[in-house]
Design a protein around this motif. Sequence first.
Motif, PDB file in Angstrom:
ATOM      1  N   LEU A 199       0.865  -1.174   0.000  1.00 25.42           N
ATOM      2  CA  LEU A 199       0.000   0.000   0.000  1.00 25.42           C
ATOM      3  C   LEU A 199       0.906   1.230   0.000  1.00 25.42           C
ATOM      4  N   VAL A 200       1.039   1.873  -1.147  1.00 28.52           N
ATOM      5  CA  VAL A 200       1.934   3.023  -1.288  1.00 28.52           C
ATOM      6  C   VAL A 200       1.141   4.298  -1.004  1.00 28.52           C
ATOM      7  N   VAL A 201       1.669   5.117  -0.100  1.00 26.86           N
ATOM      8  CA  VAL A 201       0.983   6.338   0.341  1.00 26.86           C
ATOM      9  C   VAL A 201       1.892   7.537   0.070  1.00 26.86           C
ATOM     10  N   LEU A 202       1.358   8.550  -0.610  1.00 26.32           N
ATOM     11  CA  LEU A 202       2.134   9.745  -0.915  1.00 26.32           C
ATOM     12  C   LEU A 202       1.542  10.964  -0.220  1.00 26.32           C
ATOM     13  N   HIS A 203       2.389  11.719   0.439  1.00 25.86           N
ATOM     14  CA  HIS A 203       1.958  12.983   1.018  1.00 25.86           C
ATOM     15  C   HIS A 203       1.752  14.027  -0.064  1.00 25.86           C
ATOM     16  N   LYS A 204       2.509  13.930  -1.149  1.00 25.32           N
ATOM     17  CA  LYS A 204       2.385  14.874  -2.270  1.00 25.32           C
ATOM     18  C   LYS A 204       2.043  14.067  -3.518  1.00 25.32           C
ATOM     19  N   PRO A 205       0.762  13.819  -3.752  1.00 26.50           N
ATOM     20  CA  PRO A 205       0.355  12.937  -4.848  1.00 26.50           C
ATOM     21  C   PRO A 205       0.526  13.535  -6.242  1.00 26.50           C
ATOM     22  N   GLU A 206       1.085  14.736  -6.334  1.00 26.31           N
ATOM     23  CA  GLU A 206       1.343  15.330  -7.646  1.00 26.31           C
ATOM     24  C   GLU A 206       2.813  15.689  -7.810  1.00 26.31           C
ATOM     25  N   GLY A 207       3.683  15.148  -6.964  1.00 27.33           N
ATOM     26  CA  GLY A 207       5.103  15.467  -7.013  1.00 27.33           C
ATOM     27  C   GLY A 207       5.871  14.549  -7.945  1.00 27.33           C
ATOM     28  N   PRO A 208       7.205  14.673  -7.938  1.00 23.15           N
ATOM     29  CA  PRO A 208       8.045  13.866  -8.845  1.00 23.15           C
ATOM     30  C   PRO A 208       7.956  12.369  -8.585  1.00 23.15           C
ATOM     31  N   LEU A 209       7.763  11.971  -7.325  1.00 20.88           N
ATOM     32  CA  LEU A 209       7.624  10.548  -7.043  1.00 20.88           C
ATOM     33  C   LEU A 209       6.328  10.010  -7.630  1.00 20.88           C
ATOM     34  N   THR A 211       0.292   1.605  -8.288  1.00 21.41           N
ATOM     35  CA  THR A 211      -0.848   2.297  -7.687  1.00 21.41           C
ATOM     36  C   THR A 211      -0.454   2.929  -6.359  1.00 21.41           C
ATOM     37  N   PHE A 212      -0.962   4.136  -6.095  1.00 24.21           N
ATOM     38  CA  PHE A 212      -0.724   4.787  -4.815  1.00 24.21           C
ATOM     39  C   PHE A 212      -1.967   5.547  -4.396  1.00 24.21           C
ATOM     40  N   VAL A 213      -2.016   5.887  -3.103  1.00 26.24           N
ATOM     41  CA  VAL A 213      -3.132   6.661  -2.562  1.00 26.24           C
ATOM     42  C   VAL A 213      -2.567   7.877  -1.836  1.00 26.24           C
ATOM     43  N   PRO A 214      -3.351   8.954  -1.745  1.00 22.09           N
ATOM     44  CA  PRO A 214      -2.871  10.133  -1.005  1.00 22.09           C
ATOM     45  C   PRO A 214      -2.891   9.886   0.493  1.00 22.09           C
ATOM     46  N   ALA A 215      -1.972  10.528   1.189  1.00 22.20           N
ATOM     47  CA  ALA A 215      -1.949  10.442   2.651  1.00 22.20           C
ATOM     48  C   ALA A 215      -3.221  11.062   3.217  1.00 22.20           C
ATOM     49  N   PRO A 216      -3.634  10.638   4.405  1.00 18.19           N
ATOM     50  CA  PRO A 216      -4.915  11.107   4.955  1.00 18.19           C
ATOM     51  C   PRO A 216      -4.866  12.521   5.523  1.00 18.19           C
ATOM     52  N   MET A 217      -3.805  13.280   5.234  1.00 20.09           N
ATOM     53  CA  MET A 217      -3.730  14.657   5.709  1.00 20.09           C
ATOM     54  C   MET A 217      -2.925  15.450   4.691  1.00 20.09           C
ATOM     55  N   ALA A 218      -3.100  16.758   4.717  1.00 22.73           N
ATOM     56  CA  ALA A 218      -2.465  17.618   3.720  1.00 22.73           C
ATOM     57  C   ALA A 218      -1.141  18.189   4.201  1.00 22.73           C
ATOM     58  N   ASP A 219      -1.071  18.602   5.470  1.00 28.10           N
ATOM     59  CA  ASP A 219       0.138  19.294   5.934  1.00 28.10           C
ATOM     60  C   ASP A 219       1.217  18.300   6.342  1.00 28.10           C
ATOM     61  N   THR A 220       2.432  18.555   5.876  1.00 25.87           N
ATOM     62  CA  THR A 220       3.590  17.730   6.195  1.00 25.87           C
ATOM     63  C   THR A 220       4.740  18.643   6.571  1.00 25.87           C
ATOM     64  N   PRO A 221       5.390  18.435   7.698  1.00 27.22           N
ATOM     65  CA  PRO A 221       6.522  19.288   8.062  1.00 27.22           C
ATOM     66  C   PRO A 221       7.605  19.243   6.992  1.00 27.22           C
ATOM     67  N   GLU A 222       8.097  20.416   6.581  1.00 24.21           N
ATOM     68  CA  GLU A 222       9.144  20.475   5.570  1.00 24.21           C
ATOM     69  C   GLU A 222      10.458  19.924   6.110  1.00 24.21           C
ATOM     70  N   ARG A 223      10.746  20.209   7.369  1.00 26.54           N
ATOM     71  CA  ARG A 223      11.970  19.696   7.998  1.00 26.54           C
ATOM     72  C   ARG A 223      11.580  18.919   9.245  1.00 26.54           C
ATOM     73  N   MET A 224      12.019  17.682   9.288  1.00 28.82           N
ATOM     74  CA  MET A 224      11.584  16.812  10.367  1.00 28.82           C
ATOM     75  C   MET A 224      12.753  16.522  11.293  1.00 28.82           C
ATOM     76  N   SER A 225      12.618  16.913  12.569  1.00 27.56           N
ATOM     77  CA  SER A 225      13.631  16.604  13.559  1.00 27.56           C
ATOM     78  C   SER A 225      12.954  16.475  14.918  1.00 27.56           C
ATOM     79  N   PRO A 226      13.332  15.426  15.685  1.00 27.06           N
ATOM     80  CA  PRO A 226      12.757  15.268  17.017  1.00 27.06           C
ATOM     81  C   PRO A 226      13.095  16.427  17.932  1.00 27.06           C
ATOM     82  N   ARG A 227      14.136  17.193  17.562  1.00 21.91           N
ATOM     83  CA  ARG A 227      14.531  18.337  18.389  1.00 21.91           C
ATOM     84  C   ARG A 227      13.841  19.612  17.972  1.00 21.91           C
ATOM     85  N   ASN A 228      13.009  19.532  16.926  1.00 21.08           N
ATOM     86  CA  ASN A 228      12.261  20.684  16.436  1.00 21.08           C
ATOM     87  C   ASN A 228      10.864  20.640  17.048  1.00 21.08           C
ATOM     88  N   GLY A 229      10.599  21.519  18.007  1.00 22.12           N
ATOM     89  CA  GLY A 229       9.335  21.495  18.721  1.00 22.12           C
ATOM     90  C   GLY A 229       8.136  21.648  17.823  1.00 22.12           C
TER      91      GLY A 229
END
Length: 388
Positions: A42-52, A62-80
Amino acid sequence: MEDISHPKAVVCFPFVGDVLAGSHISALGLVKNLAPTGFQPLVVLHKPEGPLAELLTRENVTFVPAPMADTPERMSPRNGAAVASVLRLLPSLVRFLRNNKVAVVHTNDGRAHIIWGLAAKLAGAKLLWHHRGDPDSFGLRYLAPWLADSVVSVSKFASPRPGLLSAARKCTVIHSPFDLQMPDQFDRAACRERVLAELQCPPDTKLLGYVGSLVERKRPLLFVDTLAALSKHSPNEKFIGLLLGNSFNGLDELCRARAESLGVSDKIRLLGFRYPGEPWMAALDALLVPAVNEPLGRTLVEAMLLGTPVIATRSGGNPEAIRHNETGVLVEPEDPVAFARAIAELFQHPDRVTSMVGRARADAHERFGAARHVTSVTQTYDNLLRPQ
């Protein structure tokens, strides 16, 4: 094999999808070969219109869109702010996993590990953390030990280091998958002729390649330095250096400026990302891999399969893929003169090159086939789902 009762168990592959890199190509190789094994991808894309998304569409995946629209641009456990964003996404992710009866969440990059890892735990799914990066990364060191049910690393170099808090005991090294029939589709002489014509270069021009994203770790500037060193070492040699890959943080402009300052601006071509990349790689007289601490680059193995000689740094996972002077050439990191000497040596001994690429192709066939990768990964799935 013991029956563990997982008929068509669903394996979720979540991707942010805003860039396209080797990790996506490797994961795609697994996804396309997974269905016959008894697991359902089950392939899930956060950006269903991007290069991937474009790549998956071309490959009829086949892929499906992620169940939410907003995705953090930079992901770090130290980023509150990023952590707060993940916590907001959790309910929708957990519902999505439960509604789709997902048995295993197979994450392939840093943001996916963090965004989907906790959701997998709360949804009762197993988390396979596929690590393709720095062995000292924060997530691998401090989150994977308690969040991941299993860790798969692309090389020994990239594997977690043993310690009191470590995921080393739950880690398996599984090399990335490659299509062993792929080289049969490309005639090296024809590919070379086409590239030379497109670049408007004489037939006796040697083609040197850098294939991969233009990021600091991969050392594209060192590639330019190597062209300058080769120009001094072999002033009568006709050659062109091709940089094939997306650029980040302005490294394409930095490469142009470096070439200008070294007097070799006429010897480089920045060609951007090309898909498929195999015809370009097959045209090369040598692939240069100047990267430092690279876990295990895809292009290195693809070149071995295509019969293209490889010169790489003795760093990261490169020595795991190449046996020096047998299946390729290893040089010390950060040394453009060493690269230049190795290139000149190859050009002067074509018979030695022929033997080397033959051994490299046979070695890559034995160790990096897609079937072996799929078998190893599905065995990991079996172990995860086997009743304790």
